[in-house]
Write an enzyme that holds these catalytic residues in place. Structure first.
Site, PDB file in Angstrom:
ATOM      1  N   ARG A   1     -20.960  10.096  -3.166  1.00  0.00           N
ATOM      2  CA  ARG A   1     -21.427   9.545  -1.897  1.00  0.00           C
ATOM      3  C   ARG A   1     -22.667  10.263  -1.390  1.00  0.00           C
ATOM      4  O   ARG A   1     -23.500   9.674  -0.710  1.00  0.00           O
ATOM      5  CB  ARG A   1     -20.315   9.638  -0.850  1.00  0.00           C
ATOM      6  CG  ARG A   1     -19.243   8.580  -0.979  1.00  0.00           C
ATOM      7  CD  ARG A   1     -18.149   8.761   0.039  1.00  0.00           C
ATOM      8  NE  ARG A   1     -17.403   9.999  -0.168  1.00  0.00           N
ATOM      9  CZ  ARG A   1     -16.453  10.440   0.636  1.00  0.00           C
ATOM     10  NH1 ARG A   1     -16.144   9.752   1.732  1.00  0.00           N
ATOM     11  NH2 ARG A   1     -15.805  11.557   0.368  1.00  0.00           N
TER      12      ARG A   1
ATOM     13  N   LYS B   1     -20.238  19.670  -4.787  1.00  0.00           N
ATOM     14  CA  LYS B   1     -19.731  18.637  -5.695  1.00  0.00           C
ATOM     15  C   LYS B   1     -20.660  18.440  -6.886  1.00  0.00           C
ATOM     16  O   LYS B   1     -20.201  18.234  -8.018  1.00  0.00           O
ATOM     17  CB  LYS B   1     -19.538  17.320  -4.929  1.00  0.00           C
ATOM     18  CG  LYS B   1     -18.404  17.386  -3.914  1.00  0.00           C
ATOM     19  CD  LYS B   1     -18.200  16.059  -3.201  1.00  0.00           C
ATOM     20  CE  LYS B   1     -17.042  16.162  -2.210  1.00  0.00           C
ATOM     21  NZ  LYS B   1     -16.824  14.883  -1.480  1.00  0.00           N
TER      22      LYS B   1
ATOM     23  N   VAL C   1     -13.175   3.936  -9.850  1.00  0.00           N
ATOM     24  CA  VAL C   1     -12.117   4.838  -9.397  1.00  0.00           C
ATOM     25  C   VAL C   1     -12.195   5.073  -7.888  1.00  0.00           C
ATOM     26  O   VAL C   1     -11.186   5.291  -7.228  1.00  0.00           O
ATOM     27  CB  VAL C   1     -12.197   6.194 -10.142  1.00  0.00           C
ATOM     28  CG1 VAL C   1     -10.975   7.057  -9.835  1.00  0.00           C
ATOM     29  CG2 VAL C   1     -12.322   5.974 -11.652  1.00  0.00           C
ATOM     30  N   ALA C   2     -13.402   5.036  -7.340  1.00  0.00           N
ATOM     31  CA  ALA C   2     -13.604   5.338  -5.921  1.00  0.00           C
ATOM     32  C   ALA C   2     -12.839   4.354  -5.039  1.00  0.00           C
ATOM     33  O   ALA C   2     -12.753   3.162  -5.334  1.00  0.00           O
ATOM     34  CB  ALA C   2     -15.084   5.279  -5.577  1.00  0.00           C
ATOM     35  N   THR C   3     -12.290   4.882  -3.952  1.00  0.00           N
ATOM     36  CA  THR C   3     -11.637   4.023  -2.965  1.00  0.00           C
ATOM     37  C   THR C   3     -11.774   4.673  -1.596  1.00  0.00           C
ATOM     38  O   THR C   3     -11.639   5.894  -1.468  1.00  0.00           O
ATOM     39  CB  THR C   3     -10.148   3.814  -3.315  1.00  0.00           C
ATOM     40  OG1 THR C   3      -9.594   2.798  -2.465  1.00  0.00           O
ATOM     41  CG2 THR C   3      -9.345   5.079  -3.153  1.00  0.00           C
TER      42      THR C   3
ATOM     43  N   TYR D   1      -4.053   1.603   3.692  1.00  0.00           N
ATOM     44  CA  TYR D   1      -4.222   1.914   2.269  1.00  0.00           C
ATOM     45  C   TYR D   1      -3.527   0.872   1.392  1.00  0.00           C
ATOM     46  O   TYR D   1      -4.090   0.396   0.406  1.00  0.00           O
ATOM     47  CB  TYR D   1      -3.664   3.306   1.974  1.00  0.00           C
ATOM     48  CG  TYR D   1      -3.809   3.711   0.532  1.00  0.00           C
ATOM     49  CD1 TYR D   1      -5.059   4.063   0.000  1.00  0.00           C
ATOM     50  CD2 TYR D   1      -2.707   3.741  -0.320  1.00  0.00           C
ATOM     51  CE1 TYR D   1      -5.198   4.431  -1.327  1.00  0.00           C
ATOM     52  CE2 TYR D   1      -2.845   4.107  -1.653  1.00  0.00           C
ATOM     53  CZ  TYR D   1      -4.086   4.459  -2.148  1.00  0.00           C
ATOM     54  OH  TYR D   1      -4.229   4.811  -3.471  1.00  0.00           O
TER      55      TYR D   1
ATOM     56  N   LYS E   1      -5.585  -1.551  -1.234  1.00  0.00           N
ATOM     57  CA  LYS E   1      -5.378  -1.529  -2.686  1.00  0.00           C
ATOM     58  C   LYS E   1      -4.868  -2.876  -3.197  1.00  0.00           C
ATOM     59  O   LYS E   1      -5.237  -3.310  -4.303  1.00  0.00           O
ATOM     60  CB  LYS E   1      -4.402  -0.418  -3.067  1.00  0.00           C
ATOM     61  CG  LYS E   1      -4.888   0.991  -2.754  1.00  0.00           C
ATOM     62  CD  LYS E   1      -6.243   1.312  -3.382  1.00  0.00           C
ATOM     63  CE  LYS E   1      -6.188   1.506  -4.876  1.00  0.00           C
ATOM     64  NZ  LYS E   1      -7.496   1.962  -5.422  1.00  0.00           N
TER      65      LYS E   1
ATOM     66  N   GLY F   1       0.953   5.523 -10.700  1.00  0.00           N
ATOM     67  CA  GLY F   1       2.019   6.035  -9.864  1.00  0.00           C
ATOM     68  C   GLY F   1       1.567   7.246  -9.087  1.00  0.00           C
ATOM     69  O   GLY F   1       0.368   7.515  -8.958  1.00  0.00           O
TER      70      GLY F   1
ATOM     71  N   VAL G   1       0.459  10.677  -8.784  1.00  0.00           N
ATOM     72  CA  VAL G   1      -0.192  11.448  -9.843  1.00  0.00           C
ATOM     73  C   VAL G   1       0.019  12.941  -9.625  1.00  0.00           C
ATOM     74  O   VAL G   1      -0.291  13.484  -8.565  1.00  0.00           O
ATOM     75  CB  VAL G   1      -1.704  11.136  -9.901  1.00  0.00           C
ATOM     76  CG1 VAL G   1      -2.356  11.884 -11.060  1.00  0.00           C
ATOM     77  CG2 VAL G   1      -1.930   9.633 -10.044  1.00  0.00           C
TER      78      VAL G   1
END
Length: 350
Positions: A37, A44, A84-86, A171, A175, A202, A204
């Protein structure tokens, strides 16, 4: 597949799953376009640039779900895209979206569009969540017989009593709605030759490359840390899904790469190696970690006699390496390494 000449894109690069996935892809020789981002977040950037092969094979791009046009340059020239980002918390300053569901859906629409526009992308792999596959009946009166890929979380008010806060509800909605859209992008009418896979992960667990204990690991060990918020999430998952689907982060990343390297694959796949109850998790800690106390308050979750009915991923040839015990043990190791889980014993050296 010639790894050395293959470019792939991974969104949300600094996250728990994405960072390990990138590390694995680099180790196999892929060139990785990774999105953050904010490229001014030096911590990061340095984290990702510390991976072996990153100097030669990792290209960082600035891209934000809330400004999704930025993803075009990262996707250009890639053969595979891992979305993958959410968004987890809504950006209140946003004038364009009212919540994370709108932001997530808009971002995913842009990413799918750029995949088709690029002309090079063969497959789009979306990191979904098991919360979009609740086996609850539409009216919320009970469960179906098994939990598998045919289950879709009802998005009506029948499940409102289960959401313990607005964040959880947002959330789940985000999703579920986003996954449905992503799958629609892979059909013959709209796909334009693009294969789409959704991997519904599931809870993780396992270790991490990050410098802190991931929130999902905190949830897995909440019964021995007496983390009330984490345990509430664990309780919600069991109430929502019948039991708790567990999966090791290493298996998650291997499943992503399996879906990329398969000659042809598309559709919806649940990703979890174990389906256990809160009591079974507590029993494991009591038996194998007697130095910690599991308060009975954090062991008595809602009890459902549910069955895990998904074998789709394994039927394709994928093999899980980690069972529930190994997942939970690695969660303990991770938290201890981070200094978040200290033994209550006091040692006196003479």
């Amino acid at each position: 597949m010639d790894h050395a000449s293959c470019k792939v894109c991974v969104t949300g690069a600094s996250g728990y799953i994405a960072s390990l996935l990138i590390n694995k892809l680099l180790a196999k020789g892929y060139t990785v376009h990774a999105t953050l981002r904010n490229l001014k977040d030096q911590s990061k950037v340095d984290f990702l640039k510390s991976f072996p092969q990153s100097q030669q094979k990792l290209v960082l791009f600035e891209a934000n779900i809330y400004n999704s046009v930025e993803f075009e340059h990262a996707i250009k020239g890639c053969e595979f895209v891992f979305h993958v980002a959410t968004p987890l918390i809504h950006q209140p300053e946003s004038q364009q979206f009212k919540d994370i569901t709108e932001a997530s859906l808009a971002g995913s629409k842009s990413i799918a569009m750029f995949c088709k526009k690029a002309g090079t992308v063969k497959r789009l792999i979306y990191t979904g969540s098991v919360v979009s596959a609740s086996p609850m009946k539409e009216d919320g009166t009970g469960f179906k017989d098994v939990m598998d890929e045919t289950c879709w979380t009802p998005l009506n008010d029948s499940l409102s009593y289960l959401y313990h806060d607005a964040y959880v509800k947002d959330y789940v909605y985000s999703k579920t709605v986003t996954e449905k859209y992503m799958l629609s992008c892979g059909n013959n009418e709209n796909g334009g030759g693009l294969e789409v896979v959704t991997l519904l992960c599931g809870v993780v667990g396992g270790d991490t490359l990050q410098f802190f204990t991931p929130s999902s690991v905190e949830i897995c060990i909440s019964q021995i840390t007496e983390n009330a918020k984490g345990y509430k999430s664990l309780e919600f998952v069991q109430e929502f899904l019948g039991k708790i689907p567990l999966v090791h982060v290493d298996d998650v990343c291997e499943a992503h790469m399996f879906c990329m390297e398969s000659s042809s694959i598309n559709g919806r796949f649940l990703c979890a190696s174990s389906y256990v109850s809160i009591q079974e998790i507590a029993d494991h800690y009591v038996l194998h970690y007697p130095e910690f106390t599991v308060n009975q308050e954090y062991a008595d979750g809602p009890k459902k006699d549910m069955k895990w009915g998904s074998t789709k991923l394994c039927d394709k040839g994928f093999v899980y390496k980690y069972d529930a015990r190994m997942i939970l043990d690695d969660c303990i190791k991770c938290a201890r390494r981070m200094g978040d889980l200290q033994s209550p014993y006091i040692y006196i050296y003479i």
